[in-house]
Design a protein around this motif. Structure first.
Motif, PDB file in Angstrom:
ATOM      1  N   HIS A 101      -8.231   4.839   5.162  1.00 60.00           N
ATOM      2  CA  HIS A 101      -7.533   5.651   6.155  1.00 60.00           C
ATOM      3  C   HIS A 101      -6.064   5.783   5.759  1.00 60.00           C
ATOM      4  O   HIS A 101      -5.217   5.020   6.179  1.00 60.00           O
ATOM      5  N   TYR A 102      -5.801   6.744   4.871  1.00 59.92           N
ATOM      6  CA  TYR A 102      -4.428   7.081   4.479  1.00 59.92           C
ATOM      7  C   TYR A 102      -3.642   5.906   3.896  1.00 59.92           C
ATOM      8  O   TYR A 102      -2.440   5.773   4.144  1.00 59.92           O
ATOM      9  N   GLU A 103      -4.316   5.066   3.150  1.00 63.83           N
ATOM     10  CA  GLU A 103      -3.603   4.014   2.438  1.00 63.83           C
ATOM     11  C   GLU A 103      -4.489   3.494   1.315  1.00 63.83           C
ATOM     12  O   GLU A 103      -5.710   3.560   1.386  1.00 63.83           O
ATOM     13  N   MET A 104      -3.842   3.004   0.285  1.00 62.65           N
ATOM     14  CA  MET A 104      -4.518   2.374  -0.847  1.00 62.65           C
ATOM     15  C   MET A 104      -3.474   1.530  -1.556  1.00 62.65           C
ATOM     16  O   MET A 104      -2.272   1.689  -1.333  1.00 62.65           O
ATOM     17  N   PRO A 105      -3.886   0.576  -2.386  1.00 69.64           N
ATOM     18  CA  PRO A 105      -2.899  -0.246  -3.096  1.00 69.64           C
ATOM     19  C   PRO A 105      -1.936   0.629  -3.900  1.00 69.64           C
ATOM     20  O   PRO A 105      -2.359   1.514  -4.653  1.00 69.64           O
ATOM     21  N   ILE A 106      -0.651   0.408  -3.734  1.00 70.52           N
ATOM     22  CA  ILE A 106       0.350   1.228  -4.415  1.00 70.52           C
ATOM     23  C   ILE A 106       0.239   1.086  -5.933  1.00 70.52           C
ATOM     24  O   ILE A 106       0.609   2.006  -6.679  1.00 70.52           O
ATOM     25  N   THR A 107      -0.294  -0.023  -6.391  1.00 76.69           N
ATOM     26  CA  THR A 107      -0.501  -0.226  -7.832  1.00 76.69           C
ATOM     27  C   THR A 107      -1.375   0.880  -8.423  1.00 76.69           C
ATOM     28  O   THR A 107      -1.150   1.319  -9.554  1.00 76.69           O
ATOM     29  N   SER A 167       0.834  -1.198   0.000  1.00 75.83           N
ATOM     30  CA  SER A 167       0.000   0.000   0.000  1.00 75.83           C
ATOM     31  C   SER A 167       0.872   1.251   0.000  1.00 75.83           C
ATOM     32  O   SER A 167       2.096   1.173   0.195  1.00 75.83           O
ATOM     33  N   THR A 168       0.236   2.408  -0.174  1.00 77.08           N
ATOM     34  CA  THR A 168       0.988   3.663  -0.153  1.00 77.08           C
ATOM     35  C   THR A 168       1.697   3.862   1.178  1.00 77.08           C
ATOM     36  O   THR A 168       2.840   4.346   1.217  1.00 77.08           O
ATOM     37  N   SER A 169       1.054   3.498   2.283  1.00 75.53           N
ATOM     38  CA  SER A 169       1.671   3.699   3.597  1.00 75.53           C
ATOM     39  C   SER A 169       2.869   2.779   3.814  1.00 75.53           C
ATOM     40  O   SER A 169       3.722   3.064   4.660  1.00 75.53           O
ATOM     41  N   ASP A 170       2.960   1.696   3.049  1.00 75.89           N
ATOM     42  CA  ASP A 170       4.121   0.808   3.163  1.00 75.89           C
ATOM     43  C   ASP A 170       5.388   1.452   2.619  1.00 75.89           C
ATOM     44  O   ASP A 170       6.486   0.904   2.765  1.00 75.89           O
ATOM     45  N   PHE A 171       5.243   2.619   1.990  1.00 72.99           N
ATOM     46  CA  PHE A 171       6.403   3.331   1.454  1.00 72.99           C
ATOM     47  C   PHE A 171       6.632   4.646   2.197  1.00 72.99           C
ATOM     48  O   PHE A 171       7.243   5.572   1.659  1.00 72.99           O
ATOM     49  N   ALA A 172       6.154   4.711   3.425  1.00 74.75           N
ATOM     50  CA  ALA A 172       6.442   5.857   4.289  1.00 74.75           C
ATOM     51  C   ALA A 172       7.723   5.547   5.040  1.00 74.75           C
ATOM     52  O   ALA A 172       7.707   4.923   6.099  1.00 74.75           O
ATOM     53  N   ALA A 173       8.848   5.959   4.483  1.00 76.99           N
ATOM     54  CA  ALA A 173      10.148   5.648   5.074  1.00 76.99           C
ATOM     55  C   ALA A 173      10.386   6.490   6.321  1.00 76.99           C
ATOM     56  O   ALA A 173       9.981   7.658   6.388  1.00 76.99           O
TER      57      ALA A 173
END
Length: 487
Positions: free
Chosen positions: A148-154, A35-41
């Motif tokens: 809630h502040y995330e969605m599939p990064i695709t 998800s998008t939040s998985d790329f919050a470094a």
């Protein structure tokens, strides 16, 4: 004439709030997609002396870098606090406090790993079945946020997130899947978390890579329009699928005070409040407010609105308006006033308010003012589904956390909510953020703790993950038991 209310209603929903991307972990287990939040470094929030930045923006270059060499970076939201494996323990602690409701979110990427699949991921659906069943065991109602502040990064890579109209049917497919699956387990829903935060961080709120858009404001409002349509379609679907459903919208509520009695400052406060209220204006009233026509013209914003959208918005109005409330703002007629209006973190500080350790103004009365204004405006039930104090907590050698500062903060806000109820506000419930320590949204750190339950984990993921009851845990348990009478 109605009778004066003396306190919270007997069916008031006391509880606590979290988000999937900040607690679950297990970022690739159970068939979940990235998800998008998985790329919050993780970036050291103290590196430049600024500790209160809200957003986690990602550029297209950064995203490519993170995907090519993920081991070179730390992504705290991928680990969360391991709620995925510890949900039974955590929900038992919530039940011990006496929760009537638990606000959580569903990870879109757990249900549709890329967002493009025709059928939902059964393992993801089954996980939330177990969570909701565990809540039911203790008589806790879930309040579920769909996004809630995330969605599939695709969907960010393929469409640049909510910039594209293509996301509307994809979100509706996801929403219908979870509404059908949990129609007998979940009655309370929120479509999008704090949609007005699109104005602060395009990536956070809308999955948009900002460097790929020419006009940031144009992108923010176009994405918001697509979310409005998706939300309205979801509300309509929810009412078809769940007869007694209660489905709401949500904003980050920031009350704005004029800095002086100068008419120019007063007008700027009105304009700041309008930009905040724009979002529930559309979702609760079913149409765009006229004040935005001039705003769009002044900022060269031209929205792509389809012919059918106006009818969709009218048919998909929400049942209640939910808010997060952390602070108030000061509005002043100055050169950068337009840039500051609607933003989360303002450089103008209120001399009459103390600041938190993260420089957020602490203003309990601002919550009461907000509730009165919101109820006067919409005449719909309100829900305070986020409110809390981020602070550094110390775990003593005997496993105690003495957080009188948090108790004081929550006590003063609950007192003001109670006064708002006495003044006629229809308030459904209160779920302080986050009822258990979790990964911070903006800075991806653990040091900034909100919980009533301490989680033994540091910013870099070190620790036992053991849970400890803070002093605020026992205080809040008593608040709930007394229905807000014993503070």
């Amino acid at each position: 004439m109605k009778e004066l209310k003396q306190g919270f209603s007997d069916n008031f929903l006391w509880g606590g709030a979290t988000a999937a991307n900040q607690i679950e972990g297990a970022y690739l287990e159970g068939g979940k997609g990235l998800s998008t939040s998985d790329f919050a470094a993780y970036k050291d929030p103290y590196a430049q002396g600024k500790v209160n930045n809200f957003k986690f923006d990602v550029s297209s270059a950064e995203l490519n870098k993170y995907k090519e060499n993920p081991d070179a970076f730390d992504f705290p939201k991928r680990r969360g606090i391991d709620f995925y494996h510890r949900y039974e323990e955590d929900i038992a602690l919530f039940a011990e406090m006496g929760f009537k409701v638990f606000r959580l979110s569903i990870s879109w990427a757990r249900i549709f790993p890329t967002g493009l699949e025709d059928k939902p991921n059964e393992e993801g659906l089954a996980f939330y079945d177990k969570v909701f069943d565990e809540c039911a065991k203790y008589g806790i109602e879930p309040l579920v946020t769909m996004s809630h502040y995330e969605m599939p990064i695709t969907l960010t890579e393929k469409y640049n997130g909510w910039m594209s109209r293509e996301l509307v049917p994809l979100f509706e497919k996801y929403a219908r899947a979870i509404l059908e699956r949990y129609k007998n387990k979940v009655k309370y829903w929120i479509t999008f978390n704090e949609m007005n935060m699109n104005l602060n961080s395009l990536y956070t709120g809308a999955g948009i890579l900002e460097d790929l858009v020419d006009h940031k404001l144009q992108a923010a409002y176009q994405a918001s329009h697509h979310q409005f349509v998706a939300s309205a379609l979801t509300v309509k679907a929810a009412k078809e699928i769940i007869p007694d459903v209660q489905i709401g919208c949500m904003i980050n509520q920031i009350e704005a005070y004029a800095k002086t009695t100068k008419p120019e400052d007063q007008l700027q406060a009105v304009k700041s409040i309008q930009l905040n209220m724009f979002y529930p204006d559309v979702q609760a009233r079913g149409e765009y407010p006229t004040y935005m026509v001039k705003y769009f013209a002044d900022n060269q914003i031209k929205l792509d609105i389809k012919e059918q959208d106006e009818q969709i918005l009218k048919e998909g109005t929400v049942d209640f308006v939910a808010i997060s409330y952390y602070m108030s703002h000061v509005a002043e007629a100055r050169e950068d006033a337009a840039e500051l209006a609607g933003t989360f973190d303002s450089p103008i500080k209120n001399e009459h308010l103390e600041l938190s350790q993260w420089d957020w103004p602490i203003d309990p009365m601002g919550l009461r003012i907000s509730l009165i204004k919101l109820y006067d405006r919409y005449q719909k039930p309100l829900f305070v589904c986020e409110n809390g104090l981020g602070a550094r907590d110390t775990l003593t050698q005997d496993g105690k956390i003495h957080d009188d500062y948090r108790i004081d903060y929550l006590k003063k806000h609950i007192e003001q909510m109670k006064e708002a109820v006495k003044e006629g506000v229809d308030l459904m419930g209160y779920t302080p953020w986050g009822c258990i320590d979790l990964i911070s949204c903006g800075t991806s750190q653990m040091t900034k703790r909100y919980g009533l339950i301490y989680v033994d984990q540091d910013d870099l993921g070190n620790g036992t993950l053991n849970r400890y009851r803070k002093d605020s845990f026992f205080w809040y348990k008593n608040v709930i038991a007394s229905n807000g009478e014993d503070l």
